[in-house]
Design an enzyme around this catalytic site. Structure first.
Site, mmCIF file in Angstrom:
data_model
loop_
_atom_site.group_PDB
_atom_site.id
_atom_site.type_symbol
_atom_site.label_atom_id
_atom_site.label_comp_id
_atom_site.label_asym_id
_atom_site.label_seq_id
_atom_site.Cartn_x
_atom_site.Cartn_y
_atom_site.Cartn_z
ATOM 1 N N PHE A 195 0.809 -1.233 0.000
ATOM 2 C CA PHE A 195 0.000 0.000 0.000
ATOM 3 C C PHE A 195 0.837 1.275 0.000
ATOM 4 O O PHE A 195 0.349 2.349 -0.329
ATOM 5 C CB PHE A 195 -0.930 0.015 1.233
ATOM 6 C CG PHE A 195 -0.222 0.380 2.516
ATOM 7 C CD1 PHE A 195 0.036 1.706 2.829
ATOM 8 C CD2 PHE A 195 0.203 -0.596 3.413
ATOM 9 C CE1 PHE A 195 0.700 2.063 3.998
ATOM 10 C CE2 PHE A 195 0.870 -0.261 4.577
ATOM 11 C CZ PHE A 195 1.120 1.072 4.864
ATOM 12 N N GLU A 214 -5.130 -3.992 -1.751
ATOM 13 C CA GLU A 214 -6.571 -3.721 -1.689
ATOM 14 C C GLU A 214 -6.867 -2.398 -0.967
ATOM 15 O O GLU A 214 -7.971 -1.877 -1.019
ATOM 16 C CB GLU A 214 -7.317 -4.893 -1.032
ATOM 17 C CG GLU A 214 -6.896 -5.253 0.384
ATOM 18 C CD GLU A 214 -5.692 -6.209 0.435
ATOM 19 O OE1 GLU A 214 -4.746 -6.034 -0.359
ATOM 20 O OE2 GLU A 214 -5.697 -7.102 1.305
ATOM 21 N N CYS A 259 9.910 1.602 3.397
ATOM 22 C CA CYS A 259 10.800 0.496 3.770
ATOM 23 C C CYS A 259 12.228 1.003 3.951
ATOM 24 O O CYS A 259 13.089 0.280 4.422
ATOM 25 C CB CYS A 259 10.756 -0.594 2.728
ATOM 26 S SG CYS A 259 11.371 -0.021 1.149
HETATM 27 P P1 NAD Z 1 1.614 -6.708 3.075
HETATM 28 O O1 NAD Z 1 2.662 -7.738 3.117
HETATM 29 O O2 NAD Z 1 0.535 -6.739 4.091
HETATM 30 O O3 NAD Z 1 0.857 -6.747 1.634
HETATM 31 C C1 NAD Z 1 1.583 -6.783 0.435
HETATM 32 C C2 NAD Z 1 0.735 -7.498 -0.612
HETATM 33 O O4 NAD Z 1 0.500 -8.849 -0.190
HETATM 34 C C3 NAD Z 1 -0.622 -6.855 -0.814
HETATM 35 O O5 NAD Z 1 -0.932 -6.849 -2.179
HETATM 36 C C4 NAD Z 1 -1.564 -7.755 -0.021
HETATM 37 O O6 NAD Z 1 -2.865 -7.819 -0.571
HETATM 38 C C5 NAD Z 1 -0.899 -9.120 -0.101
HETATM 39 N N1 NAD Z 1 -1.127 -9.949 1.104
HETATM 40 C C6 NAD Z 1 -1.352 -9.512 2.377
HETATM 41 N N2 NAD Z 1 -1.480 -10.566 3.213
HETATM 42 C C7 NAD Z 1 -1.323 -11.686 2.466
HETATM 43 C C8 NAD Z 1 -1.336 -13.085 2.753
HETATM 44 N N3 NAD Z 1 -1.556 -13.543 3.981
HETATM 45 N N4 NAD Z 1 -1.134 -13.946 1.732
HETATM 46 C C9 NAD Z 1 -0.926 -13.513 0.493
HETATM 47 N N5 NAD Z 1 -0.901 -12.187 0.152
HETATM 48 C C10 NAD Z 1 -1.099 -11.285 1.114
HETATM 49 O O7 NAD Z 1 2.354 -5.278 3.066
HETATM 50 P P2 NAD Z 1 1.711 -3.829 3.182
HETATM 51 O O8 NAD Z 1 1.182 -3.650 4.562
HETATM 52 O O9 NAD Z 1 0.810 -3.587 2.041
HETATM 53 O O10 NAD Z 1 3.018 -2.934 2.963
HETATM 54 C C11 NAD Z 1 3.912 -2.600 3.985
HETATM 55 C C12 NAD Z 1 5.101 -3.537 4.014
HETATM 56 O O11 NAD Z 1 5.761 -3.539 2.754
HETATM 57 C C13 NAD Z 1 6.154 -3.106 5.026
HETATM 58 O O12 NAD Z 1 6.605 -4.248 5.697
HETATM 59 C C14 NAD Z 1 7.253 -2.511 4.176
HETATM 60 O O13 NAD Z 1 8.539 -2.549 4.735
HETATM 61 C C15 NAD Z 1 7.157 -3.378 2.965
HETATM 62 N N6 NAD Z 1 7.780 -2.749 1.810
HETATM 63 C C16 NAD Z 1 9.013 -3.208 1.454
HETATM 64 C C17 NAD Z 1 9.674 -2.622 0.408
HETATM 65 C C18 NAD Z 1 11.046 -3.097 0.025
HETATM 66 O O14 NAD Z 1 11.581 -2.595 -0.951
HETATM 67 N N7 NAD Z 1 11.655 -4.020 0.726
HETATM 68 C C19 NAD Z 1 9.088 -1.565 -0.290
HETATM 69 C C20 NAD Z 1 7.807 -1.136 0.087
HETATM 70 C C21 NAD Z 1 7.169 -1.748 1.160
#
Ligand code: NAD
Length: 502
Positions: free
Chosen positions: A167, A194, A299
């Protein structure tokens, strides 16, 4: 194409209570209803207002998108790369023309400030510029390896690929993968978060307007059911994932188990090592900007600071800078009420465990936006390495300060973190700076910079539990990820004969 685009965008009726039409999937160049019947609200963290609704998709929706991408692949992949990138020259122009309305939308659905949203588009433009340079970078090699025998390599697209995104950067993170993967000849399915599906829909229309043929880019909205279906679908060759470490591990395991190529970027806990000789003003401004930018939901955000020796004078300046950051003015909202509660719980827990709250962002309210989700800048001192604020990703505008006597003790704390996205050092001493660059266990290191994001053409990617898979997601590394190498050997003359290697 533009007129048709607008007509289709307006086709779905908008209930009076919400600002935008319900979000639909985008398959084969058209808006399509998702099939699950399960509906989520898309609300703005800025004020809690309902922006739209989103129907979650099913495995059948994913299959429909794969079929559309598969059908588009033979034609798209046969265009020379120099022709494929023409779409991205146009896409870049459209991004430049639409900064204001895209930034407004990002601000509404993600909660970050307008300037932060605009910066995300600037970065997307830079990523697209890189994709436009791919013809200069994907040339293969040719060599006469023995008399009359020639070996030649070329980068060949994989087929249908997918990108699953978080997100926190609704525009930039999808653009880490879209321009490179598609310019290299693949057809793509995007699974947006979402929580922020509206910006992703705009990306689809901009690509269409830029001349991308239908079916080359598709969007399937949804939650874990869609992600699981993407990991399992035999028609998808490769997946890039960006999100939390918990989900990155699930996606990496599930998709690799199905023999797919996967690059899964996870969460982070970035350490800033501050030495007493660091320039106080510059350090305080960089540390504060890093911890509060995008409300700490980056991140690459500064999350843990390790002060070596006496750095009280710098901590004082950090507190002064933090107090200038005001929710609703130069600090955006966090993504949801649940996120606000989670962040505030971390702060309270640290306080109960004996840490000192120097600047307290709990209970932040913005006049006229009482239903918004705000957390003010928070500086916590005398944190110990065992506390959860020192170890876990908080993903909010919170700085946890630990103190050590020596640089090696500071590095030991950084090295013990399971994450490894970024680390920075603040000092005027070149020797100490080099020592930290060598010893820190992170993929992206900064010297006197709070957010050490490598700009194009340098690639982006962390280490340890911040990334699973080989290579980085952007830059030249992405060429290896989104293509496979074909090696051909040709014998042109009969005199070459038959020998031990032919
Ligand atoms: P998230 O892991 O909750 O969601 C990421 C994606 O995975 C979304 O599209 C979501 O719908 C899907 N998802 C969520 N739960 C799932 C599950 N149980 N099974 C399968 N798919 C699932 O992450 P977020 O809250 O949207 O974003 C924040 C996180 O992203 C933070 O931890 C941040 O550090 C990380 N992030 C990392 C980078 C990087 O370059 N390393 C960059 C941006 C964000």
């Amino acid at each position: 194409m533009l007129a048709g685009t607008r007509q289709q965008e307006l086709r779905t009726p908008t209930p009076l209570t919400m600002k935008y039409p319900p979000v639909q999937n985008y398959i084969n160049g058209a808006l399509v209803n998702a099939q699950s019947g399960r509906i989520l609200n898309v609300t703005s963290p800025v004020d809690g207002n309902l922006l739209s609704t989103l129907t979650l998709s099913t495995a059948d929706d994913v299959d429909q998108a794969v079929k559309s991408a598969k059908a588009a692949f033979p034609v798209w992949s046969r265009f020379p790369v120099k022709e494929r990138v023409q779409v991205f020259y146009h896409y870049k122009y459209l991004l430049e023309q639409n900064v204001k309305n895209l930034a407004t939308l990002i601000q509404e659905e993600n909660g970050k400030t307008f300037d932060e949203a605009a910066a995300e588009i600037e970065k997307s433009i830079e990523l697209t510029e890189f994709a436009c340079s791919l013809p200069q970078l994907v040339t293969g090699e040719v060599l006469e390896v023995s008399k009359g025998v020639e070996c030649r390599t070329e980068h060949v697209p994989l087929g249908v690929v997918a990108s699953i995104v978080p997100f926190n950067f609704p525009m930039m993170v999808p653009n880490w993968s879209i321009p490179n993967a598609i310019a290299l000849g693949n057809c793509m399915i995007l699974k947006p978060s979402e929580k922020v599906p509206l910006t992703a829909a705009k990306i689809a229309w901009l690509l269409k307007e830029a001349g991308l043929p239908d079916g080359v880019f598709n969007i399937v909205n949804g939650d874990s059911e869609v992600v699981d279906a993407i990991c399992d679908h035999p028609g998808i060759e490769a997946i890039s994932f960006v999100g939390s470490t918990r989900v990155a591990k699930l996606v990496y395991q599930r998709a690799s188990h199905n023999y797919k190529r996967v690059l899964a970027l996870g969460g982070a806990k970035n350490h800033l090592v501050v030495l007493p000789d660091a320039k106080p003003d510059m350090t305080a401004q960089n540390v504060t900007a890093s911890m509060t930018g995008c409300a700490g939901q980056r991140c690459m955000a500064a999350s843990a600071m390790v002060g070596v020796g006496n750095v009280d004078h710098i901590i004082e300046r950090i507190c002064e800078e933090a107090k200038k950051i005001v929710p609703g003015k130069n600090l955006g909202a966090v993504i949801s009420r649940e996120a606000k509660e989670r962040i505030e719980k971390y702060i309270t827990e640290a306080e109960q465990q004996g840490a000192t709250i120097l600047v307290d962002g709990r209970g932040a309210k913005v006049d006229g936006k009482e239903n918004g989700s705000y957390v003010g800048p928070t500086v916590i001192d005398h944190v110990t390495p065992d506390m959860s604020v020192a170890r876990e990703e908080i993903f909010g505008p919170v700085l946890s300060i630990m103190r050590t006597r020596t640089l090696d003790e500071a590095l030991a704390i950084e090295n013990a973190s399971p994450f490894g996205n970024a680390a920075s050092v603040f000092t005027q001493n070149g020797g100490y700076a080099k020592y930290v660059v060598e010893k820190a266990s992170a993929g992206m290191i900064g010297v006197n910079i709070g957010v050490p994001v490598p700009r194009e053409p340098f690639s982006f990617g962390g280490w340890n539990e911040s990334k699973f898979g080989v290579g980085d997601i952007t830059g030249k590394s992405s060429i290896e990820f989104w293509t496979k190498l074909k090696k051909s050997t040709t014998k042109w003359n009969p005199e070459a004969g038959i020998n031990w290697m032919s």
